[in-house]
Design a protein around this motif. Structure first.
Motif, PDB file in Angstrom:
ATOM      1  N   LYS A   1       0.781  -1.335   0.004  1.00 51.68           N
ATOM      2  CA  LYS A   1      -0.063  -0.032   0.004  1.00 51.68           C
ATOM      3  C   LYS A   1       0.923   1.305   0.193  1.00 51.68           C
ATOM      4  O   LYS A   1       2.017   1.289   0.511  1.00 51.68           O
ATOM      5  CB  LYS A   1      -0.886   0.141   1.354  1.00 51.68           C
ATOM      6  CG  LYS A   1      -1.653  -1.114   1.424  1.00 51.68           C
ATOM      7  CD  LYS A   1      -2.924  -1.143   0.209  1.00 51.68           C
ATOM      8  CE  LYS A   1      -3.988  -2.247   0.367  1.00 51.68           C
ATOM      9  NZ  LYS A   1      -4.706  -2.434  -0.933  1.00 51.68           N
ATOM     10  N   PHE A   2       0.434   2.163  -0.765  1.00 51.03           N
ATOM     11  CA  PHE A   2       1.140   3.297  -0.773  1.00 51.03           C
ATOM     12  C   PHE A   2       0.921   4.471   0.318  1.00 51.03           C
ATOM     13  O   PHE A   2      -0.530   4.638   0.646  1.00 51.03           O
ATOM     14  CB  PHE A   2       0.589   4.325  -2.238  1.00 51.03           C
ATOM     15  CG  PHE A   2       1.269   5.698  -2.440  1.00 51.03           C
ATOM     16  CD1 PHE A   2       2.769   5.705  -2.744  1.00 51.03           C
ATOM     17  CD2 PHE A   2       0.333   6.696  -2.764  1.00 51.03           C
ATOM     18  CE1 PHE A   2       2.891   7.160  -2.695  1.00 51.03           C
ATOM     19  CE2 PHE A   2       0.623   7.925  -3.089  1.00 51.03           C
ATOM     20  CZ  PHE A   2       2.016   8.025  -2.963  1.00 51.03           C
ATOM     21  N   LEU A   3       1.990   4.793   0.878  1.00 53.77           N
ATOM     22  CA  LEU A   3       1.863   5.840   2.238  1.00 53.77           C
ATOM     23  C   LEU A   3       1.670   7.233   1.856  1.00 53.77           C
ATOM     24  O   LEU A   3       1.141   7.922   2.399  1.00 53.77           O
ATOM     25  CB  LEU A   3       2.623   5.729   3.278  1.00 53.77           C
ATOM     26  CG  LEU A   3       3.068   4.462   4.022  1.00 53.77           C
ATOM     27  CD1 LEU A   3       4.031   4.373   5.006  1.00 53.77           C
ATOM     28  CD2 LEU A   3       1.372   4.035   4.620  1.00 53.77           C
ATOM     29  N   GLY A   4       2.226   7.586   0.879  1.00 55.31           N
ATOM     30  CA  GLY A   4       2.495   9.072   0.176  1.00 55.31           C
ATOM     31  C   GLY A   4       3.868   9.372  -0.215  1.00 55.31           C
ATOM     32  O   GLY A   4       4.894   8.446  -0.295  1.00 55.31           O
ATOM     33  N   THR A   5       4.335  10.557  -0.538  1.00 53.41           N
ATOM     34  CA  THR A   5       5.474  10.953  -1.154  1.00 53.41           C
ATOM     35  C   THR A   5       6.240  11.795  -0.067  1.00 53.41           C
ATOM     36  O   THR A   5       5.286  12.506   0.988  1.00 53.41           O
ATOM     37  CB  THR A   5       5.279  11.924  -2.323  1.00 53.41           C
ATOM     38  OG1 THR A   5       4.343  13.135  -1.950  1.00 53.41           O
ATOM     39  CG2 THR A   5       4.465  11.144  -3.415  1.00 53.41           C
ATOM     40  N   ILE A   6       7.393  12.003  -0.109  1.00 58.34           N
ATOM     41  CA  ILE A   6       8.173  13.044   0.566  1.00 58.34           C
ATOM     42  C   ILE A   6       8.891  13.839  -0.389  1.00 58.34           C
ATOM     43  O   ILE A   6       9.843  13.557  -1.025  1.00 58.34           O
ATOM     44  CB  ILE A   6       9.147  12.298   1.661  1.00 58.34           C
ATOM     45  CG1 ILE A   6       8.294  11.489   2.680  1.00 58.34           C
ATOM     46  CG2 ILE A   6       9.834  13.458   2.363  1.00 58.34           C
ATOM     47  CD1 ILE A   6       9.258  10.709   3.666  1.00 58.34           C
ATOM     48  N   VAL A   7       8.665  14.977  -0.252  1.00 53.95           N
ATOM     49  CA  VAL A   7       9.232  16.082  -1.295  1.00 53.95           C
ATOM     50  C   VAL A   7      10.372  17.061  -0.535  1.00 53.95           C
ATOM     51  O   VAL A   7      10.058  17.355   0.509  1.00 53.95           O
ATOM     52  CB  VAL A   7       8.268  17.108  -1.998  1.00 53.95           C
ATOM     53  CG1 VAL A   7       8.849  18.052  -2.846  1.00 53.95           C
ATOM     54  CG2 VAL A   7       7.089  16.504  -2.685  1.00 53.95           C
TER      55      VAL A   7
ATOM     56  N   VAL B   1      -1.715   8.638  -8.512  1.00 48.25           N
ATOM     57  CA  VAL B   1      -2.879   7.940  -7.651  1.00 48.25           C
ATOM     58  C   VAL B   1      -3.741   7.258  -8.478  1.00 48.25           C
ATOM     59  O   VAL B   1      -4.105   5.925  -7.900  1.00 48.25           O
ATOM     60  CB  VAL B   1      -3.401   9.201  -6.783  1.00 48.25           C
ATOM     61  CG1 VAL B   1      -4.708   8.534  -5.997  1.00 48.25           C
ATOM     62  CG2 VAL B   1      -2.449   9.752  -5.710  1.00 48.25           C
ATOM     63  N   PRO B   2      -4.175   7.626  -9.565  1.00 48.97           N
ATOM     64  CA  PRO B   2      -5.274   6.784 -10.190  1.00 48.97           C
ATOM     65  C   PRO B   2      -4.719   5.566 -10.694  1.00 48.97           C
ATOM     66  O   PRO B   2      -5.428   4.282 -10.575  1.00 48.97           O
ATOM     67  CB  PRO B   2      -5.692   7.470 -11.526  1.00 48.97           C
ATOM     68  CG  PRO B   2      -5.406   8.912 -11.077  1.00 48.97           C
ATOM     69  CD  PRO B   2      -4.021   9.000 -10.102  1.00 48.97           C
ATOM     70  N   ALA B   3      -3.606   5.279 -10.959  1.00 47.88           N
ATOM     71  CA  ALA B   3      -3.061   4.214 -11.478  1.00 47.88           C
ATOM     72  C   ALA B   3      -2.735   3.020 -10.208  1.00 47.88           C
ATOM     73  O   ALA B   3      -3.058   1.960 -10.383  1.00 47.88           O
ATOM     74  CB  ALA B   3      -1.590   4.311 -11.873  1.00 47.88           C
ATOM     75  N   PHE B   4      -2.313   3.843  -8.993  1.00 47.35           N
ATOM     76  CA  PHE B   4      -2.199   2.976  -7.842  1.00 47.35           C
ATOM     77  C   PHE B   4      -3.616   2.530  -7.514  1.00 47.35           C
ATOM     78  O   PHE B   4      -3.721   1.366  -6.937  1.00 47.35           O
ATOM     79  CB  PHE B   4      -1.644   3.962  -6.726  1.00 47.35           C
ATOM     80  CG  PHE B   4      -0.049   3.917  -6.867  1.00 47.35           C
ATOM     81  CD1 PHE B   4       0.609   3.302  -7.866  1.00 47.35           C
ATOM     82  CD2 PHE B   4       0.582   4.685  -5.990  1.00 47.35           C
ATOM     83  CE1 PHE B   4       2.068   3.429  -7.986  1.00 47.35           C
ATOM     84  CE2 PHE B   4       2.059   4.890  -6.114  1.00 47.35           C
ATOM     85  CZ  PHE B   4       2.558   4.394  -7.338  1.00 47.35           C
ATOM     86  N   ARG B   5      -4.640   3.562  -7.344  1.00 49.64           N
ATOM     87  CA  ARG B   5      -5.942   2.895  -6.912  1.00 49.64           C
ATOM     88  C   ARG B   5      -6.447   2.053  -7.842  1.00 49.64           C
ATOM     89  O   ARG B   5      -7.126   0.917  -7.305  1.00 49.64           O
ATOM     90  CB  ARG B   5      -6.754   4.132  -7.058  1.00 49.64           C
ATOM     91  CG  ARG B   5      -8.306   3.964  -6.512  1.00 49.64           C
ATOM     92  CD  ARG B   5      -8.933   5.336  -6.496  1.00 49.64           C
ATOM     93  NE  ARG B   5      -8.745   5.985  -5.398  1.00 49.64           N
ATOM     94  CZ  ARG B   5      -8.100   7.616  -5.636  1.00 49.64           C
ATOM     95  NH1 ARG B   5      -8.074   7.966  -6.743  1.00 49.64           N
ATOM     96  NH2 ARG B   5      -7.604   8.025  -4.486  1.00 49.64           N
ATOM     97  N   SER B   6      -6.275   1.889  -9.072  1.00 53.04           N
ATOM     98  CA  SER B   6      -7.027   0.809 -10.146  1.00 53.04           C
ATOM     99  C   SER B   6      -6.217  -0.513  -9.844  1.00 53.04           C
ATOM    100  O   SER B   6      -6.589  -1.564 -10.400  1.00 53.04           O
ATOM    101  CB  SER B   6      -6.712   1.213 -11.497  1.00 53.04           C
ATOM    102  OG  SER B   6      -5.308   1.433 -11.754  1.00 53.04           O
ATOM    103  N   SER B   7      -4.828  -0.442  -9.246  1.00 51.63           N
ATOM    104  CA  SER B   7      -4.282  -1.661  -8.971  1.00 51.63           C
ATOM    105  C   SER B   7      -4.415  -2.073  -7.495  1.00 51.63           C
ATOM    106  O   SER B   7      -3.553  -3.000  -7.234  1.00 51.63           O
ATOM    107  CB  SER B   7      -2.623  -1.502  -9.223  1.00 51.63           C
ATOM    108  OG  SER B   7      -2.445  -1.081 -10.740  1.00 51.63           O
ATOM    109  N   GLY B   8      -5.119  -1.424  -6.714  1.00 46.55           N
ATOM    110  CA  GLY B   8      -5.171  -1.965  -5.190  1.00 46.55           C
ATOM    111  C   GLY B   8      -3.989  -1.521  -4.246  1.00 46.55           C
ATOM    112  O   GLY B   8      -3.962  -2.184  -3.176  1.00 46.55           O
ATOM    113  N   LEU B   9      -3.435  -0.594  -4.668  1.00 47.35           N
ATOM    114  CA  LEU B   9      -2.090  -0.253  -3.925  1.00 47.35           C
ATOM    115  C   LEU B   9      -2.525   1.039  -3.159  1.00 47.35           C
ATOM    116  O   LEU B   9      -1.550   1.510  -2.215  1.00 47.35           O
ATOM    117  CB  LEU B   9      -1.234   0.472  -4.917  1.00 47.35           C
ATOM    118  CG  LEU B   9      -0.401  -0.987  -5.901  1.00 47.35           C
ATOM    119  CD1 LEU B   9       0.647  -0.097  -6.854  1.00 47.35           C
ATOM    120  CD2 LEU B   9       0.099  -1.765  -4.971  1.00 47.35           C
TER     121      LEU B   9
END
Length: 343
Positions: free
Chosen positions: A217-223, A253-261
């Motif tokens: 699962k994706f937690l987020g980015t750090i810039v 995010v759309p790509a990750f969401r469609s892949s269940g990430l």
């Protein structure tokens, strides 16, 4: 920590975040999975030319590559937990050192991950990383195992990302990081589809080291790595901030969401990210990074003696160090919340 673009402070973030989690009472094992061994150099004194070779010689099997040797060299002995290196000055924080030769195992793992169903001798390789981390975490009763990865798209990173529970994408406000979001949006869903198929293979399901079902699962980015002017990013950096936010929102995010990430959207909203999916914004450490590397402690733990400044210069430096402490404290709090809620 993963981004196929280099120079985005993955190693520095791994070290500082891990230290902060340990400061907050967690037991953390850092894994240097980059053959460049920069994370190892932030923990061990590698100032001497042959320091790393001497460490390998004096501490056999106390690094990632040698710990995996029974699997990759088909040795007649099982994997055992790594004897981690305690990080000086921070209880509860440990390191599995890297090895410059880890890249040599890339080909073997790549072949195994493509042909493991038909070549029985290779069936233990894909699951060996996950097994090693699990038994080592159990030995130390670790709350977190945090992997510092190289910026490549090879088979080792494919494996390590796929077996992880969560991932963070460090990035910089520049055109290359914007382009990297498009690449990650294509690559990571492919890796997860591969991992889902691999976990169903009979050969890997019956291996000594079972390849796990992916639950990434994706937690987020750090810039990070940007300059401030009057407390805000300069105009040039702000333009790339906007472009990066757009690429994350509209492509990643759309790509990750469609892949269940993705986690439940309410969890990202609960930690009050602004903009969404950004765990932290961390400006340049400037000269403090050199002090951090020299003293082998995080930026937010530097003392006046570490930086060698006095008077009003130290007063300003001390304020900046406290700001970094607050930033990493907030980052650690968000990581704790998302990982606890995501279980």
């Amino acid at each position: 920590m993963f981004n196929n673009k280099g120079g985005v402070s993955k190693t520095t973030t791994c070290f500082n975040l891990s230290w902060m989690l340990a400061e907050r009472g967690k037991t953390v094992i850092m894994v240097d999975a980059d053959p460049q061994c920069n994370l190892t150099g932030m923990v061990l004194d590698l100032t001497q030319v042959d320091a790393l070779d001497r460490f390998y010689s004096d501490h056999p099997n106390q690094n990632l590559r040698d710990a995996l040797d029974p699997a990759f060299q088909s040795r007649p002995r099982p994997l055992v937990p790594v004897e981690c290196v305690p990080v000086s000055g921070r209880g509860g924080l440990f390191l599995i050192p890297g090895h410059v030769g880890l890249a040599e195992d890339e080909v073997s793992l790549g072949v195994a991950q493509q042909l493991s169903e038909s070549i029985q001798a290779l069936k233990n390789l894909p699951g060996s990383f996950a097994h090693l981390f699990q038994i080592t975490a159990a030995k130390y009763n670790a709350d977190y195992v945090i992997l510092d990865l190289s910026p490549g798209l090879g088979s080792i990173n494919q494996n390590l990302v796929s077996i992880s529970d969560y991932f963070i994408v460090p990035a910089s406000p520049d055109v290359f990081s914007v382009m990297a979001m498009d690449s990650l949006a294509r690559v990571l869903p492919k890796w997860i589809r591969w991992a889902e198929r691999a976990a169903e293979l009979d050969a890997l399901a019956k291996a000594d080291y079972i390849f796990p079902q992916p639950k990434l699962k994706f937690l987020g980015t750090i810039v990070q790595r940007y300059r401030l002017k009057n407390g805000a990013p300069t105009i040039a950096f702000q333009e790339y901030f906007d472009a990066l936010d757009g690429a994350i929102r509209d492509t990643l995010v759309p790509a990750f969401r469609s892949s269940g990430l993705m986690l439940e959207e309410s969890l990202y909203q609960a930690i009050d990210e602004d903009p969404p999916y950004r765990l932290a914004s961390i400006p340049d450490f400037n000269m403090l990074i050199a002090n951090s590397q020299q003293s082998r402690k995080p930026v937010f733990k530097l003392t006046q003696g570490d930086v060698g400044r006095g008077g009003s210069v130290w007063d300003l430096t001390e304020v900046n160090i406290q700001k970094f402490h607050d930033t990493f404290g907030n980052l650690a709090s968000r990581v704790e919340f998302l990982t606890m809620q995501g279980e």
